[in-house]
Write a protein that holds these residues in place. Structure first.
Motif, PDB file in Angstrom:
ATOM      1  N   ASP A  76       5.666  58.164  -0.612  1.00 51.74           N
ATOM      2  CA  ASP A  76       6.391  59.393  -0.907  1.00 51.74           C
ATOM      3  C   ASP A  76       7.235  59.737   0.318  1.00 51.74           C
ATOM      4  O   ASP A  76       6.690  60.067   1.367  1.00 51.74           O
ATOM      5  N   PRO A  77       8.566  59.676   0.229  1.00 50.12           N
ATOM      6  CA  PRO A  77       9.405  59.934   1.411  1.00 50.12           C
ATOM      7  C   PRO A  77       9.270  61.349   1.960  1.00 50.12           C
ATOM      8  O   PRO A  77       9.600  61.590   3.125  1.00 50.12           O
ATOM      9  N   LEU A  78       8.767  62.262   1.134  1.00 45.95           N
ATOM     10  CA  LEU A  78       8.609  63.654   1.596  1.00 45.95           C
ATOM     11  C   LEU A  78       7.309  63.860   2.360  1.00 45.95           C
ATOM     12  O   LEU A  78       7.072  64.941   2.916  1.00 45.95           O
ATOM     13  N   ARG A  79       6.470  62.820   2.391  1.00 42.57           N
ATOM     14  CA  ARG A  79       5.224  62.890   3.175  1.00 42.57           C
ATOM     15  C   ARG A  79       5.171  61.755   4.203  1.00 42.57           C
ATOM     16  O   ARG A  79       4.112  61.337   4.632  1.00 42.57           O
ATOM     17  N   PHE A  80       6.354  61.286   4.589  1.00 47.83           N
ATOM     18  CA  PHE A  80       6.528  60.154   5.497  1.00 47.83           C
ATOM     19  C   PHE A  80       6.926  60.690   6.876  1.00 47.83           C
ATOM     20  O   PHE A  80       7.834  61.511   6.989  1.00 47.83           O
ATOM     21  N   ILE A  81       6.266  60.228   7.908  1.00 50.94           N
ATOM     22  CA  ILE A  81       6.482  60.730   9.268  1.00 50.94           C
ATOM     23  C   ILE A  81       7.984  60.734   9.603  1.00 50.94           C
ATOM     24  O   ILE A  81       8.671  59.740   9.411  1.00 50.94           O
ATOM     25  N   SER A  82       8.483  61.866  10.109  1.00 53.46           N
ATOM     26  CA  SER A  82       9.939  62.072  10.152  1.00 53.46           C
ATOM     27  C   SER A  82      10.460  62.650  11.461  1.00 53.46           C
ATOM     28  O   SER A  82      11.381  63.473  11.464  1.00 53.46           O
ATOM     29  N   SER A  83       9.897  62.224  12.596  1.00 54.06           N
ATOM     30  CA  SER A  83      10.470  62.660  13.870  1.00 54.06           C
ATOM     31  C   SER A  83      11.958  62.324  13.889  1.00 54.06           C
ATOM     32  O   SER A  83      12.366  61.249  13.450  1.00 54.06           O
ATOM     33  N   GLY A  84      12.765  63.249  14.414  1.00 52.55           N
ATOM     34  CA  GLY A  84      14.207  63.109  14.376  1.00 52.55           C
ATOM     35  C   GLY A  84      14.845  64.140  13.474  1.00 52.55           C
ATOM     36  O   GLY A  84      16.066  64.352  13.528  1.00 52.55           O
ATOM     37  N   SER A  85      14.016  64.796  12.652  1.00 53.84           N
ATOM     38  CA  SER A  85      14.483  65.869  11.780  1.00 53.84           C
ATOM     39  C   SER A  85      13.809  67.177  12.189  1.00 53.84           C
ATOM     40  O   SER A  85      12.613  67.197  12.460  1.00 53.84           O
ATOM     41  N   MET A  86      14.586  68.238  12.220  1.00 49.33           N
ATOM     42  CA  MET A  86      14.060  69.571  12.515  1.00 49.33           C
ATOM     43  C   MET A  86      14.121  70.434  11.257  1.00 49.33           C
ATOM     44  O   MET A  86      15.122  70.405  10.524  1.00 49.33           O
ATOM     45  N   LEU A  87      13.056  71.188  11.011  1.00 48.05           N
ATOM     46  CA  LEU A  87      13.026  72.166   9.931  1.00 48.05           C
ATOM     47  C   LEU A  87      13.313  73.533  10.552  1.00 48.05           C
ATOM     48  O   LEU A  87      12.653  73.935  11.507  1.00 48.05           O
ATOM     49  N   VAL A  88      14.312  74.224  10.038  1.00 49.65           N
ATOM     50  CA  VAL A  88      14.740  75.505  10.593  1.00 49.65           C
ATOM     51  C   VAL A  88      14.827  76.536   9.473  1.00 49.65           C
ATOM     52  O   VAL A  88      15.261  76.219   8.361  1.00 49.65           O
TER      53      VAL A  88
END
Length: 326
Positions: free
Chosen positions: A260-272
């Motif tokens: 599931d790409p929405l539960r895949f480790i995602s350093s490099g993206s910020m949630l704001v």
């Protein structure tokens, strides 16, 4: 027990019951979704965070620096110093340790970051090298952004592409299984994601813009990060799957390993989260940082719209990365 982060409810109990004492000079305390603590020092405050790298071997030093600096960036301040602990298995060589430290030093130079100290040892307690870092940042008093300040009505913004860290790790460790799935150009693209793993720039920009909340997207992916923000802020969220910024390369990797790409480790993206998401997206664009609005903070309930239907989002479980790293 399952590999990965502890269940959020169980972890919360452990944290809440084991805090030592509470000091008045600690303005923000770590907790579920709150990766940084903020300590007051007169007209300034010190922001502190710590994290290990356990799911990767290639790019270990680089990832260790950036995931920790990203936590500090999510508070809207600049990292200034780092402490490094290396736990190496008995199979390691001196060259292995030297290479990791050189990689750490090189990334610190790029971020204007000093290595303040740490600890290194070879131990039978691990079967592959573990790097754990603690990073310190400095800001003006009351300037740090908290994960826990998201407010109903806020727009939710995601920077860059989701799943970059996970995709880089997958290609680094499973290239033989992906060689018939990805083109040479796509493999090159995936390997290059590690160069976009820092969110220090957007953290600094968003902090100055006065956003309400920030959280870097790491283990558990964007849904895990959203859950942690909503938990810390005592609110909910409503997002749309179709708005998620996912590259074609990441989609192919996720399909191959049933991830599931929405539960895949995602350093490099910020949630704001902030009141005027379009204004922030324009500001980030002027600074050459891509971003997109994926939904809104709500009073309660955690909802994702997928295929035209609303679904409740479950609490985070083990990151999808561990399907690859077994």
């Amino acid at each position: 027990m399952k590999v990965g982060k502890l269940d959020s409810y169980e972890l919360q109990k452990i944290i809440d019951n084991n805090r030592g004492i509470k000091r008045e000079d600690v303005r923000i305390r770590g907790g579920i979704g709150e990766d940084c603590s903020v300590i007051e020092f007169g007209d300034f405050e010190c922001v502190v965070s710590t994290d290990p790298i356990t799911g990767a071997e290639k790019g270990l030093g680089k990832l260790a620096v950036h995931i920790n600096c990203n936590d500090i960036a999510s508070a809207g301040v600049e990292p200034l110093g780092i402490l490094v602990t290396i736990m190496a298995p008995e199979s390691s060589t001196l060259i292995d340790i030297k290479n990791v430290m050189e990689e750490i030093s090189e990334e610190c130079k790029k971020l204007n970051l000093e290595i303040l100290g740490g600890h290194t040892e070879v131990t039978s307690a691990v079967n592959r090298m573990i790097v754990s870092c603690t990073v310190l940042g400095k800001g003006r008093k009351n300037s740090s952004v908290s994960t826990a300040d998201a407010k109903p009505g806020d727009d939710i913004i995601i920077t860059k592409k989701l799943g970059m860290e996970g995709t880089f790790i997958a290609v680094s460790h499973k290239e033989d299984e992906l060689i018939n799935i990805l083109t040479e150009e796509e493999i090159k693209e995936a390997r290059g994601y590690i160069e976009s793993i820092s969110v220090v720039d957007e953290g600094r920009i968003c902090g100055r813009a006065g956003v309400n909340s920030m959280h870097d997207i790491t283990e558990g992916g964007v849904l895990g990060a959203l859950w942690e923000v909503s938990k810390a802020s005592n609110c909910g969220f409503k997002i749309c799957y179709d708005f998620m910024p996912i590259s074609e390369v990441t989609r192919k990797v996720c399909k191959k390993f049933n991830i599931d790409p929405l539960r895949f480790i995602s350093s490099g993206s910020m949630l704001v989260t902030c009141k005027d998401g379009n204004k922030l997206v324009d500001l980030l664009k002027k600074n050459n940082i891509e971003s997109v609005i994926i939904g809104n903070i709500t009073e309660d309930k955690n909802i994702i719209i997928k295929d035209g239907k609303e679904e409740e989002v479950d609490p985070p479980d083990s990151d999808e990365l561990f399907k690859i790293m077994k």
